[in-house]
Design a protein around this motif. Structure first.
Motif, short mmCIF file in Angstrom:
data_model
loop_
_atom_site.label_atom_id
_atom_site.label_comp_id
_atom_site.label_asym_id
_atom_site.label_seq_id
_atom_site.Cartn_x
_atom_site.Cartn_y
_atom_site.Cartn_z
N ASN A 31 -1.65 -8.19 6.18
CA ASN A 31 -2.66 -8.75 5.28
C ASN A 31 -2.12 -9.01 3.89
OD1 ASN A 31 -5.51 -9.38 4.53
ND2 ASN A 31 -5.27 -7.56 3.25
N CYS A 32 -1.52 -7.98 3.27
CA CYS A 32 -1.05 -8.15 1.89
C CYS A 32 0.46 -8.38 1.79
CB CYS A 32 -1.43 -6.92 1.06
SG CYS A 32 -0.65 -5.38 1.61
N ARG A 33 1.18 -8.28 2.90
CA ARG A 33 2.62 -8.51 2.97
C ARG A 33 3.43 -7.48 2.18
NH1 ARG A 33 3.10 -11.42 7.42
NH2 ARG A 33 1.65 -13.20 7.43
N ALA A 34 2.81 -6.37 1.83
CA ALA A 34 3.53 -5.29 1.14
C ALA A 34 3.91 -4.22 2.15
CB ALA A 34 2.66 -4.71 0.03
N VAL A 35 4.80 -3.32 1.74
CA VAL A 35 5.18 -2.21 2.61
C VAL A 35 3.93 -1.39 2.89
CG1 VAL A 35 6.54 -0.10 2.78
CG2 VAL A 35 7.54 -2.15 1.75
N ALA A 36 3.69 -1.11 4.16
CA ALA A 36 2.43 -0.45 4.56
C ALA A 36 2.29 0.94 3.97
CB ALA A 36 2.34 -0.39 6.09
N ASP A 37 3.38 1.72 3.95
CA ASP A 37 3.30 3.08 3.41
C ASP A 37 4.66 3.48 2.86
OD1 ASP A 37 2.79 5.69 2.77
OD2 ASP A 37 1.78 6.18 4.63
N GLU A 38 4.79 3.35 1.55
CA GLU A 38 6.06 3.66 0.89
C GLU A 38 6.30 5.15 0.72
OE1 GLU A 38 4.32 3.07 -3.64
OE2 GLU A 38 5.18 1.39 -2.55
N TYR A 39 5.23 5.96 0.87
CA TYR A 39 5.37 7.41 0.68
C TYR A 39 6.17 8.07 1.80
CZ TYR A 39 1.98 7.33 -3.13
OH TYR A 39 1.34 7.08 -4.31
N ILE A 40 6.40 7.36 2.89
CA ILE A 40 7.16 7.93 4.01
C ILE A 40 8.58 8.30 3.56
CG2 ILE A 40 8.16 7.41 6.27
CD1 ILE A 40 5.71 5.73 6.85
N GLU A 41 9.14 7.53 2.65
CA GLU A 41 10.50 7.77 2.16
C GLU A 41 10.52 8.47 0.80
OE1 GLU A 41 13.13 4.30 4.34
OE2 GLU A 41 12.41 3.93 2.30
#
Length: 250
Positions: A31-41
């Motif tokens: 939808n927004c073309r951003a990384v879905a969840d950056e907190y994983i790393e």
């Protein structure tokens, strides 16, 4: 509760693809073309700081992508959190009573019974009224019915977003004025409101008013019951004292 993009809140199928141990690629939201969840790393401290700052994406990561019914023992977590939550609530009540100078080594039996009764009223009935008011306000403001599954989700969200109560542990080590408890409760209210917004995707004002009314009703009901209970205990102890005096005179 399935996986969701922490940026826009849209559902995603997966958060990352693992090619080998330690080698992953974060997926992007369609939808927004951003990384879905950056907190994983990210390091856990970055998540903790963002939670304290009440960032929506940090709450989405925790509530949708970490606390997930499909990937963990959901019921076991619920009961453990409930026990810890009630213990913190009981300790909060004891701190308030200690701040009033009612706890000490020279306590009478009547004072001990009175304090135990107040703690039980505040912890059990107070939180019951909080949940009842919270559910009622959700039905009014959000026009949704509270099913068993939705109720469990909301209960879990409330307990997790009350993580500020862990700062009560510091009061076991260092001496703080009892007014600090009200600051912790204020942070819990705001955290509950942010978590409710993440779960419902509604306006922040509705979420704040929902949590505010629930806390207000809990406060008023517990204070009224404490006054009634205290009056009944005082009356009972006075009648018992009169009976003992009359018996000794005979």
């Amino acid at each position: 509760m399935g996986y969701k993009c922490i940026q826009c809140g849209c559902p995603v199928k997966t958060l990352y693809v693992q090619y080998s141990p330690g080698n992953i690629r974060l997926m992007k939201c369609e939808n927004c073309r951003a990384v879905a969840d950056e907190y994983i790393e990210c390091e856990i401290m970055i998540l903790v700081i963002d939670l304290i700052l009440h960032k929506l994406k940090a709450y989405r990561h925790l509530l949708h992508n970490v606390i997930n019914q499909e990937t963990m023992k959901f019921q076991g977590l619920l009961w453990k959190l409930a026990v810890v939550f009630l213990l913190f609530e009981a300790y909060r009540c004891l701190i308030l009573e200690s701040g009033k100078g009612r706890l000490g080594s020279s306590m009478s039996v009547s004072s001990l019974v009175s304090i135990c009764s107040k703690v039980l009223v505040d912890v059990l009935f107070g939180n019951f009224m909080f949940l009842l008011t919270f559910s009622f306000m959700i039905k009014i403001f959000f026009h949704v019915s509270i099913t068993i599954s939705r109720g469990i989700d909301l209960l879990l969200v409330l307990m997790i977003s009350s993580y500020f109560k862990i700062f009560l542990v510091a009061m076991m080590v260092w001496e703080f004025p009892s007014s600090v408890i009200f600051i912790i409760e204020l942070f819990c209210l705001s955290s509950n409101a942010v978590a409710l917004k993440v779960m419902t995707e509604s306006t922040m004002s509705r979420c704040v008013w929902t949590c505010f009314f629930a806390y207000a009703i809990k406060f008023l009901v517990t204070r009224i019951l404490e006054l009634i209970l205290l009056g009944q205990l005082m009356q009972g102890w006075s009648e018992m004292s009169i009976s003992v005096v009359k018996a000794s005179m005979i």
